[in-house]
Design an enzyme around this catalytic site. Structure first.
Site, mmCIF file in Angstrom:
data_model
loop_
_atom_site.group_PDB
_atom_site.id
_atom_site.type_symbol
_atom_site.label_atom_id
_atom_site.label_comp_id
_atom_site.label_asym_id
_atom_site.label_seq_id
_atom_site.Cartn_x
_atom_site.Cartn_y
_atom_site.Cartn_z
ATOM 1 N N GLY A 183 0.816 -1.207 0.000
ATOM 2 C CA GLY A 183 0.000 0.000 0.000
ATOM 3 C C GLY A 183 0.846 1.251 0.000
ATOM 4 C CD GLU A 187 -4.016 0.529 2.177
ATOM 5 O OE1 GLU A 187 -4.992 1.018 2.790
ATOM 6 O OE2 GLU A 187 -2.999 0.065 2.753
#
Length: 314
Positions: free
Chosen positions: A75, A281
């Site tokens: 992420g 995410e």
């Protein structure tokens, strides 16, 4: 292009951004700063939250650094890639998260010291970047089971179990999963629309690895300028067991309950709006258009890495 050439410049400055919230982030910060500082002037930026990460990356990228070294999970890497794509900044990755699939694709060692040495003594290549309605991802955008897995992957679980957290979270998510329907549309006309029902998961891969070492498809690459689209139908437990055994190699895409194709642009429409997982995410919602941008991200890889080559002008 050798990264050592860039570091040899008298004005060479390296920006090091470390997400201390990543699984190995806090312990790696001091070591990474020292190792990078042995090679060049280094400006270290420690971040402790998602909001601070965004703010820091925005500020650092605005200065157009020659080399941006990012320590964190996928992420964090994806967030950095979004900000330096299309620029001359070279992105180097220190794998400090749980899955570290982008680093795995680039063949960067897991150990911090070995990772620093391999990228600073390595080469610069350019790779593709995926986007979902403009939002960047480096590995995979997915819908369905992976979203439920991400929701179960709490920071505490990842710290306690490390990579084992993925199969643990997957098993729990699988037990409660409900199927969904999707329509794949291809604006460039390279495929006819595809109607899919009762799905377990649908994913669009830009890179090669995801989910802690699974392979998108046998020939998937960060440098092929294509998206690998796959959809797994729900079936009997025996079907899912046989698919699971093939996830590491990517040969699950050949299973009779898996649909697989490649494209450069696909629009995903689901029966109801569903969240989309981008590199771990949850950052988008269907309907969504997924595209690939060719050779827009310059990254450092170990010398001899098979992940990509430098296609654009240096």
């Amino acid at each position: 292009m050798d990264l050592s050439t860039l570091l040899a410049r008298p004005d060479a400055v390296v920006d090091l951004v470390v997400n201390t919230g990543a699984r190995q982030g806090a312990t790696a910060l001091e070591r990474a700063t020292r190792l990078v500082g042995d090679r060049a002037v280094v400006r270290t930026h420690a971040v402790h939250s998602g909001a601070e990460l965004v703010e820091t990356l925005d500020r650092v990228a605005a200065d157009a650094p020659q080399l941006l070294v990012v320590g964190g999970g996928d992420g964090t890497v994806s967030a950095a890639a979004a900000r330096v794509a299309g620029t001359s900044t070279v992105l180097a990755v220190l794998p400090l998260g749980t899955a570290n699939d982008f680093a795995r694709t680039l063949e960067i060692p897991a150990d911090v010291g070995a990772a620093v040495a391999s990228v600073l003594d390595g080469e610069v290549v350019d790779v593709d970047l995926g986007r979902v309605d403009g939002r960047a991802f480096v590995n995979v955008a997915s819908i369905g089971l992976s979203v439920a897995v991400t929701e179960r992957l709490t920071p505490g679980l990842k710290r306690r179990l490390g990579p084992v957290a993925y199969p643990v979270a997957t098993l729990g998510a699988f037990r409660q999963h409900r199927g969904f329907a999707a329509r794949l549309e291809f604006p460039d006309g390279d495929h006819d629309p595809v109607e899919l029902t009762d799905l377990l998961q649908l994913a669009v891969g830009n890179g090669r690895h995801y989910g802690g070492g699974n392979t998108v498809a046998p020939n998937a690459s960060l440098d092929d300028h294509l998206l690998d689209v796959y959809a797994i139908e729900r079936g009997r437990l025996a079907d899912h067991v046989s698919i699971a055994r093939l996830l590491k190699s990517g040969r699950f895409v050949e299973h009779e309950r898996v649909h697989h194709l490649t494209t450069r642009r696909v629009r995903v429409v689901t029966d109801v709006p569903l969240p989309v997982n981008l590199d771990g995410e949850i950052a988008a919602t269907t309907p969504a258009e997924v595209t690939v941008e060719r050779n827009v991200l310059r990254v450092a890889v170990p010398r001899g890495s098979r992940a990509a080559r430098l296609d654009a002008a240096a």
